[in-house]
Design an enzyme around this catalytic site. Structure first.
Site, PDB file in Angstrom:
ATOM      1  N   PRO A  61      -2.461  -9.068  -3.756  1.00 37.01           N
ATOM      2  CG  PRO A  61      -4.652 -10.081  -5.066  1.00 37.01           C
ATOM      3  CD  PRO A  61      -3.749  -9.911  -3.973  1.00 37.01           C
ATOM      4  CE  LYS A  93      -3.422   3.968   4.192  1.00 37.85           C
ATOM      5  NZ  LYS A  93      -3.753   2.501   5.912  1.00 37.85           N
ATOM      6  CG  ASN A  96      -7.920  -8.356   9.280  1.00 36.25           C
ATOM      7  OD1 ASN A  96      -9.631  -8.370   9.764  1.00 36.25           O
ATOM      8  ND2 ASN A  96      -7.842  -8.791   8.104  1.00 36.25           N
ATOM      9  CE  LYS A 147      -4.425   1.704  -0.587  1.00 38.27           C
ATOM     10  NZ  LYS A 147      -4.901   0.241  -0.211  1.00 38.27           N
ATOM     11  CG  ASP A 192      -1.862  -5.108   3.646  1.00 37.49           C
ATOM     12  OD1 ASP A 192      -3.653  -4.768   3.018  1.00 37.49           O
ATOM     13  OD2 ASP A 192      -1.467  -4.747   5.062  1.00 37.49           O
TER      14      ASP A 192
END
Ligand code: C5P
Length: 406
Positions: A306, A338, A211, A342, A280
């Protein structure tokens, strides 16, 4: 014991009449048991003789970038690494312009580029030169880059004029260096783990999925945490940035490698900042040979990598965990989700793909969220944002350990 005792200070002297005051700065620093080495530009030597500084410091004065004897005694990069701080006093208009442009055509300007320690400048020039928009803009840009500016003072000038442009007095320069070097950072004694940059997920031996992350924000955060007194380890994906001076830098390529490197260190860290743009998905079983273009279409099978951040946040006990959310839409909502899903202590959201900087840019605008609060940092250089973020992290960490202190 003086806070300057045992500190290494590199004093740059450029060509202005105020150069004679620099001898007093050296005397004060030496009297406080600091080790001082002086670098003079060629024009500075027209104002003060190098012997003055040599006698005061006990070291030869450096001035030539390509002098074989000087390089043999201590090379310019070594000299930059030796210093705990670099002070340029006086700093002429010309030298300030050179610093802003990032030139490195003599020893002192090269050191200003190579030094990864705090840099202070004490401007000294005629009042009209100081108030010229070119100089003022140069000063502003240097301030944005984190260069500390001392003065100038106002008063009668050597040229007979009155106004701003006089170098501030030696004692004030000495005090500023002392306060900078004795500063107890907000992360003093803590260990910080930062992950930065993109990851590369191999498709075959020559191709990969990656990316547009440049790693700039993560690198600035690692630097800012270190300047705030923390021991910093950086786990970095492939980037083309200069290596900061940190306690450890671990270079990785894939999300799986980053996972292992982070998990190995997270348990012993007080803070984990996940600034990396981790892929991802990664190809399942990368081909051993280069894939040939025989077929009209090609399917790649990908599997989830992961989630490093979520894994660190799930540790108990674990570090104070800060994640990033690069979003192209619904910035705050997505970031909030998020933060919760998370189980993070804090999330730093930034819009990507718009006008606000983000990937590959030197600036950014950020919204930082935690369980019961949020703050917005407007568009600014990533270096400045990194310092603000580090201060905020220090504050929230202290609060999370001791909630009644707020
Ligand atoms: O879920 P999303 O990828 O948008 O979350 C971004 C945050 O999660 C970043 O802090 C990034 O470093 C982290 N991340 C991670 N491991 C992954 C994917 C993202 O640590 N596999």
């Amino acid at each position: 014991m003086s806070p300057l005792s045992g500190k290494n200070i590199l004093l740059g002297v450029t060509g202005g009449i105020a150069a004679y005051k620099s001898a007093e700065v050296v005397r004060l620093l030496s009297a406080a048991n600091a080790s001082v080495r002086v670098v003079m530009t060629r024009s500075a030597k027209s104002f003060v003789g190098p012997l003055t500084f040599q006698a005061l410091t006990g070291y030869p004065v450096y001035s030539d970038l390509l002098d074989v004897d000087e390089e043999a005694a201590m090379g310019h990069i070594q000299l930059a690494r030796w210093a705990d701080c670099l002070a340029v006093a006086p700093a002429t208009a010309d030298f300030i312009a050179k610093m802003r442009a990032g030139l490195a055509d003599d020893l002192l300007s090269t050191l200003c580029l190579a030094a990864e320690v705090p840099i202070l400048i004490a401007p000294a020039m005629n009042r009209a030169m100081w108030s010229n928009p070119a100089t003022l803009e140069n000063i502003r840009v240097l301030a944005e880059r984190g260069i500390h500016q001392l003065g100038p003072a106002t008063g009668l000038q050597a040229c007979g004029e009155n106004g701003y442009g006089r170098m501030i007095e030696a004692d004030a320069i000495y005090q500023a260096i002392q306060s900078l070097l004795s500063r107890k950072g907000s992360l003093q004694g803590l260990s910080v783990l930062v992950s930065a940059g993109p990851t590369r997920e191999p498709i075959d031996p020559v191709r990969y999925i990656s990316n547009r992350s440049s790693g700039k924000m993560g690198y600035e955060l690692a630097r800012a945490a270190s300047e705030a007194g923390a021991r910093v380890s950086l786990v970095s994906g492939p980037v083309s940035l200069p290596k900061p001076n940190l306690d450890a830098i671990v270079e990785v390529q894939t999300a799986a490698e980053m996972y292992s490197a982070v998990m190995e260190r997270a348990r012993t860290s007080d803070i984990y900042i996940g600034a990396a743009a981790v892929a991802d998905y990664a190809p399942i079983d990368a081909d051993i040979q280069k894939i040939k273009k025989n077929d009209p279409s090609l399917m790649l099978s990908l599997e989830r990598t992961p989630d490093i951040l979520a894994s660190v946040a799930a540790m108990n006990p674990g570090p104070f965990t800060v994640g990033f959310a690069a979003e192209t839409e619904s910035l705050e909502n997505n970031a909030k989700k998020k933060l919760e899903s998370k189980n993070l202590d804090m999330i730093v959201a930034n819009q990507v793909g718009g006008r606000e900087g983000g990937f590959e840019s030197d600036q950014n605008a950020l919204t930082v969220l935690w369980k019961d609060g949020q703050v917005r940092f407007e568009l600014a250089p990533k270096k400045q944002l990194a310092h603000k973020l580090v201060e905020l992290i220090a504050e929230r960490l202290q609060y999370s350990r001791n909630p009644r202190n707020e």
